[in-house]
Design a protein around this motif. Structure first.
Motif, PDB file in Angstrom:
ATOM      1  N   ALA A   1     -33.782 -61.082  42.806  1.00  0.00           N
ATOM      2  CA  ALA A   1     -33.448 -62.567  42.961  1.00  0.00           C
ATOM      3  C   ALA A   1     -33.211 -63.078  44.159  1.00  0.00           C
ATOM      4  O   ALA A   1     -32.843 -64.165  44.554  1.00  0.00           O
TER       5      ALA A   1
ATOM      6  N   ILE B   1     -31.559 -52.724  53.048  1.00  0.00           N
ATOM      7  CA  ILE B   1     -30.813 -51.784  52.005  1.00  0.00           C
ATOM      8  C   ILE B   1     -31.594 -51.446  50.950  1.00  0.00           C
ATOM      9  O   ILE B   1     -32.246 -52.375  50.459  1.00  0.00           O
TER      10      ILE B   1
ATOM     11  N   GLN C   1     -30.292 -54.596  35.501  1.00  0.00           N
ATOM     12  CA  GLN C   1     -29.651 -55.502  36.200  1.00  0.00           C
ATOM     13  C   GLN C   1     -29.394 -55.537  37.791  1.00  0.00           C
ATOM     14  O   GLN C   1     -29.614 -56.165  38.500  1.00  0.00           O
TER      15      GLN C   1
ATOM     16  N   ILE D   1     -21.243 -52.476  49.303  1.00  0.00           N
ATOM     17  CA  ILE D   1     -22.252 -52.792  50.434  1.00  0.00           C
ATOM     18  C   ILE D   1     -22.175 -53.904  50.709  1.00  0.00           C
ATOM     19  O   ILE D   1     -22.190 -54.566  52.162  1.00  0.00           O
ATOM     20  N   GLY D   2     -21.807 -55.302  50.030  1.00  0.00           N
ATOM     21  CA  GLY D   2     -21.653 -56.734  50.498  1.00  0.00           C
ATOM     22  C   GLY D   2     -22.976 -57.177  50.958  1.00  0.00           C
ATOM     23  O   GLY D   2     -22.908 -58.318  51.522  1.00  0.00           O
ATOM     24  N   ARG D   3     -24.026 -56.519  50.509  1.00  0.00           N
ATOM     25  CA  ARG D   3     -25.556 -57.228  50.861  1.00  0.00           C
ATOM     26  C   ARG D   3     -26.393 -56.962  49.668  1.00  0.00           C
ATOM     27  O   ARG D   3     -26.240 -55.944  49.060  1.00  0.00           O
ATOM     28  N   ARG D   4     -27.320 -57.828  49.456  1.00  0.00           N
ATOM     29  CA  ARG D   4     -28.101 -57.569  48.421  1.00  0.00           C
ATOM     30  C   ARG D   4     -29.336 -56.746  48.912  1.00  0.00           C
ATOM     31  O   ARG D   4     -29.810 -56.866  49.813  1.00  0.00           O
TER      32      ARG D   4
ATOM     33  N   ALA E   1     -24.490 -54.264  33.919  1.00  0.00           N
ATOM     34  CA  ALA E   1     -23.953 -55.274  34.651  1.00  0.00           C
ATOM     35  C   ALA E   1     -23.296 -54.817  36.038  1.00  0.00           C
ATOM     36  O   ALA E   1     -22.671 -55.559  36.870  1.00  0.00           O
TER      37      ALA E   1
ATOM     38  N   ASN F   1     -22.041 -55.288  45.469  1.00  0.00           N
ATOM     39  CA  ASN F   1     -21.508 -56.320  45.970  1.00  0.00           C
ATOM     40  C   ASN F   1     -20.106 -55.828  46.788  1.00  0.00           C
ATOM     41  O   ASN F   1     -19.600 -56.135  47.825  1.00  0.00           O
TER      42      ASN F   1
ATOM     43  N   PHE G   1     -28.696 -45.982  49.744  1.00  0.00           N
ATOM     44  CA  PHE G   1     -27.549 -45.824  48.908  1.00  0.00           C
ATOM     45  C   PHE G   1     -27.786 -45.249  47.570  1.00  0.00           C
ATOM     46  O   PHE G   1     -28.861 -45.570  47.133  1.00  0.00           O
TER      47      PHE G   1
ATOM     48  N   GLU H   1     -32.901 -56.646  38.684  1.00  0.00           N
ATOM     49  CA  GLU H   1     -33.120 -58.058  38.852  1.00  0.00           C
ATOM     50  C   GLU H   1     -32.280 -58.773  39.780  1.00  0.00           C
ATOM     51  O   GLU H   1     -32.715 -59.747  40.365  1.00  0.00           O
ATOM     52  N   TRP H   2     -31.051 -58.389  40.252  1.00  0.00           N
ATOM     53  CA  TRP H   2     -30.349 -58.440  41.267  1.00  0.00           C
ATOM     54  C   TRP H   2     -30.877 -58.482  42.782  1.00  0.00           C
ATOM     55  O   TRP H   2     -31.051 -59.401  43.392  1.00  0.00           O
TER      56      TRP H   2
ATOM     57  N   PRO I   1     -25.024 -54.614  39.996  1.00  0.00           N
ATOM     58  CA  PRO I   1     -24.717 -55.567  40.863  1.00  0.00           C
ATOM     59  C   PRO I   1     -23.338 -55.741  41.687  1.00  0.00           C
ATOM     60  O   PRO I   1     -22.895 -56.055  42.719  1.00  0.00           O
ATOM     61  N   VAL I   2     -22.243 -55.672  40.347  1.00  0.00           N
ATOM     62  CA  VAL I   2     -21.011 -55.783  40.963  1.00  0.00           C
ATOM     63  C   VAL I   2     -20.446 -54.841  41.937  1.00  0.00           C
ATOM     64  O   VAL I   2     -19.848 -54.895  43.086  1.00  0.00           O
TER      65      VAL I   2
END
Lengths: 333, 333
Positions: free
Chosen positions: B273, B64, B266, B250-253, B240, B247, B184, B269-270, B243-244
């Motif tokens: 991580a 992704i 962010q 996409i539901g994947r990092r 911020a 999630n 994306f 960073e997300w 990342p929300v």
């Protein structure tokens, strides 16, 4: 069956084309569906929208199909499986919550009286969900769901919940994808409850799962960014919420939609209101012998008389579990 | 370049394999990027995560990549292009709103004084957006955006806004997709502002566009269901929020993330991580000659000193527009 046939023929040598063509025709993409009008509706729809030069041809990018989950892709009786998950979580968390012994709906639940606990209706359910689904990171929640779904058994059948998915619907998902449809789940269930296993069980990746959600907040845990689940509703993906969520997540109108209850009515109406060929279908649970039989009277997966009337009037196909499905579950075979 | 090479070789006869292999090696998937560390970082990352047996191999489903839009995929000066759209809408809607003549920020806008209009800051911008983006159906809004983007010209370059997309980033999107990444957009811009043209311009389908949104409500128009846009904020996909939203949608990092400003910090960073190989990149606008040069002092696309410090510390690649990009826009060639 066009694409299917083509793939099979690729492996055929020129001299053997006739034998191969016969073999391809014999290959049924929906073997768990009985022959009849319902199966024919599906296959005729897929053939006409995928056939180059057909007046109903729809480009690959627009081949979006949406599926409800509870009662459409897997069973939902005697209550939504996610609720069994929540109840198991209550038991597991009880030692950390001594106050639950004197507090409904938890007190009844811990005594094993589910009916009394759920007598509080939506408010009770919401309290149970918030107490069991929030206050942890998204990664932690996904792991808890994975562990539960791998081992928890249905109280009546004794099967894993993921064994209670409908074989005919798995074939339908695969058949649509073989014809270059993108398949989405659009469910009233929790988006983060379905994602950890939907890819393995349904072949639907996380980014194609849409559902209800609670709010999530970016924070820091052990010096790293983490998303923490808050005990606060974000979105209910049911009834009028389904077209809204489809618009938000997919941004295109589906050309095919599959549901089983009053909660899916607006999704099917929204699908049908687009221009061009459309397929709308409702699974009707009329098979007390192999699964459950319920309709307007059921609180779980209500299929009202009004919905049946609209289905008839609008030309939606009602799938009779009893008559249209040869096999229901893979474990039956 | 692995997959790329493989595809080219398919067309080669056995006897000519050597010539073909040479040709394949000569084929550069990123021709608008100057050779150097930045381009090398990208290609080494893609090669190591796609090579079977590599310790950094990442399965296709998890490939992704997320891209910010404004300032990352297209220009954003002298102000976000969506704001030009909103201002054009104000002019078009003015005859229906005689009261705007005495009401800021509209009064200044209608006199052509954009600076005075935007002096009201975020509140003024929000008022302009709500007055121009809401109170119509989603279909109507999509059509308005399509009509505008097909004809509106940038005030400085005189080019269509869609001509001001960065050629190196288009090549990067295509290169990642050729290596089975799912690309994306995750932008602070409006999700329904980007979707009508993102597929044609970037090759990113609507269901892979994530952005800020206003609320939408299901209603009936002419006896058909319609989604109406409400003058109410739903979600701000910035800082911020990124990342929300990743999630939620996409539901994947992501394993790769691309941005250009403090709003993307962010998201990077997300991305970083997560476990396994990761690629984080920031486009730095340091090319006053071919585009714009700006950084910490700019209100649009702020690239603060703190962000630069974090990039250096965390091993993120800062893309120098001036040094790393051979061509910026397709029309330059």
């Amino acid at each position: 069956m066009k694409l299917h046939t083509k793939f099979l023929l690729i492996g055929c040598s020129v001299g053997m084309w006739f034998m191969c063509a016969t073999l391809a025709l014999a290959q049924d993409p929906l073997p768990s569906w009985n022959d009849g009008a319902t199966k024919q509706n599906i296959m005729e729809f897929v053939e006409k929208v995928t056939k180059q030069g057909s007046p109903d041809f729809i480009p690959v990018a627009e081949r979006i199909a949406t599926f409800d989950n509870d009662g459409t892709l897997w069973s939902e009786q005697p209550m939504y499986f996610q609720l069994f998950f929540a109840l198991d979580r209550v038991k597991e968390l009880a030692p950390q919550h001594p106050e639950w012994k004197g507090k409904e709906p938890f007190a009844s639940l811990l005594k094993g009286d589910v009916k009394a606990a759920l007598a509080g209706g939506d408010k009770a359910i919401l309290e149970i969900v918030m107490a069991t689904h929030a206050d942890m990171t998204t990664d932690q929640f996904a792991q808890i769901v994975k562990d539960w779904i791998a081992t928890a058994k249905h109280p009546k059948t004794g099967k894993l919940y993921t064994e209670m998915v409908f074989q005919p619907m798995l074939e339908l998902l695969a058949y649509l994808r073989a014809n270059e449809f993108k398949t989405f789940i659009v469910s009233g269930g929790g988006i983060e409850f379905m994602r950890p296993w939907a890819e393995q069980v349904y072949g639907v990746p996380p980014e194609q799962v849409v559902g209800s959600s609670i709010k999530v907040k970016l924070t820091q845990r052990d010096g790293k960014p983490a998303l923490v689940r808050l005990p606060e509703l974000n979105f209910i993906d049911d009834k009028a919420g389904k077209p809204v969520a489809i618009n938000q997540h997919i941004g295109r109108r589906p050309i095919a939609a599959f549901g089983n209850s009053d909660g899916d009515q607006q999704m099917l109406e929204w699908t049908q209101a687009g221009t061009g060929a459309r397929l709308m279908m409702l699974v009707h649970h009329d098979d007390a012998k192999r699964e459950w039989a319920y309709g307007p009277e059921s609180k779980i997966g209500t299929f009202s008389d009004a919905l049946m009337t609209e289905a008839r009037k609008s030309g939606w196909t009602v799938i009779s579990m009893k008559d249209d499905w040869k096999n229901l579950f893979a474990f039956e075979k």
